[in-house]
Design a protein around this motif. Sequence first.
Motif, PDB file in Angstrom:
ATOM      1  N   CYS A  24      43.597  75.919  51.516  1.00  0.00           N
ATOM      2  CA  CYS A  24      43.098  74.544  51.354  1.00  0.00           C
ATOM      3  C   CYS A  24      43.113  73.845  52.712  1.00  0.00           C
ATOM      4  O   CYS A  24      44.123  73.859  53.406  1.00  0.00           O
ATOM      5  N   CYS A  27      45.977  70.785  52.463  1.00  0.00           N
ATOM      6  CA  CYS A  27      47.423  70.965  52.229  1.00  0.00           C
ATOM      7  C   CYS A  27      47.894  72.376  52.567  1.00  0.00           C
ATOM      8  O   CYS A  27      49.088  72.635  52.545  1.00  0.00           O
ATOM      9  N   VAL A  29      47.578  75.230  50.941  1.00  0.00           N
ATOM     10  CA  VAL A  29      47.907  76.163  49.869  1.00  0.00           C
ATOM     11  C   VAL A  29      46.837  77.271  49.811  1.00  0.00           C
ATOM     12  O   VAL A  29      45.678  77.046  50.135  1.00  0.00           O
ATOM     13  N   CYS A  44      42.061  73.007  47.463  1.00  0.00           N
ATOM     14  CA  CYS A  44      42.723  73.429  46.231  1.00  0.00           C
ATOM     15  C   CYS A  44      42.392  72.453  45.097  1.00  0.00           C
ATOM     16  O   CYS A  44      41.834  71.377  45.334  1.00  0.00           O
ATOM     17  N   CYS A  47      44.009  68.908  45.659  1.00  0.00           N
ATOM     18  CA  CYS A  47      43.337  68.087  46.678  1.00  0.00           C
ATOM     19  C   CYS A  47      41.922  67.710  46.237  1.00  0.00           C
ATOM     20  O   CYS A  47      41.423  66.638  46.609  1.00  0.00           O
TER      21      CYS A  47
HETATM   22 ZN   LIG Z   1      45.243  71.223  48.824  1.00  0.00          ZN
END
Ligand SMILES: [Zn+2]
Length: 377
Positions: A24, A27, A29, A44, A47
């Motif tokens: 992502c 963030c 991930v 993600c 988000c």
């Molecule tokens: Zn994210």
Amino acid sequence: MASASDKNRRLLMDLLETDGNGNCVDCGVAEPKWASSTLGVFVCHSCSGLHRNISQISRVKSIFMDPWEAEEVKFIASAGNNAAVAKYEQKIPAFYYRPTNTDCMLLREQWIRAKYERKEFIFVDRQEPYSAGYREGFLWKRGRDNGQFLSRKFILSEREGALKYFNKQDAREPKAVMKIQNLNASFQPSKIGHSHGIQITYLKDNSTRNIFVYHEDGKEMVDWFNAIRAARFHYLQVAYPGAPDTVLVPKLTRNYLKEGHMEKTGPRHTEGFKKRWFTMDDRRLMYFKDPMDAYARGEVFIGSKENSYTVLAGLPPTTQGNHWQFGITIVTPDRKFLLACETEADQQGWIAAFQKVINRPMMPQEYAVEAHFKHKP
Ligand SMILES: [Zn+2]
């Protein structure tokens, strides 16, 4: 025959495999499953929900569920996460807090707004609210006596090395002067009961003091947080000349290693167990009657195994009184601390938190902190 939409989807899935797109963009991930057709980034699920708040800038769709046009895929192929980072994150101040997927919603939302909506990291003049070295304004501060939040004026001054607040608007003398040197701030939405809630801690007479504040406006609250980090950064740059940013940045603010309820008994181990709120702040274990008390009932320094600190599961067989089932014994050079947890998961979590600091050798300045604890009455 595969439809055009299926073909577009497959092209998107291929793009996911290319450099930078496997996480992502906001963030970090792994394996993002959503994409913004206007920003050209992969995000993600969590988000993607925050991108919907800026739908005039970012149009997000599911890679696997939504239909995709050839034009959209073509644009994403020409952009991608690496290109977006190069554009929207080009001038992030070293002190600025970059949230991850474990951070609270407010930090993550404001990070996304700062990047794409306000373009704060393209235009440096937009960073003034937190990089000017001075900030004043009103925050809602929790009163010590009745727990009500009252509007209070705060002033953060890098030059004075302090964050101050005033009880009355026209008051000359601040109610508290918190030195930037030992200031910490962390978002605590659930403890404070407000999604913008921040806990600020500082040391007074070598004991930890807590205040709890929030601002209704999310940007204002995150700006205060980053202004505190900026002030800490400049303080540390002076205190540790020549130290690289990678050493200083982790010291700006810190989240607690662990918090929660445990039971404890007193120094004679015959006082009976009492339920307390515990906070593990690096090597400082504090306990409170109420999670939002202004100061701790007690503070325990947790050193390293080289200095005769140990944590054990269970309690000595001679332990008296009723207590929760899952015991923990902390051995320090001075005494044993007996604690009890309600569940085995709590016990394991606390032991892991204690071991984290016990297994880490002490730094020279930590010996001075330890000595201070020993001289307390
Ligand atoms: Zn994210």
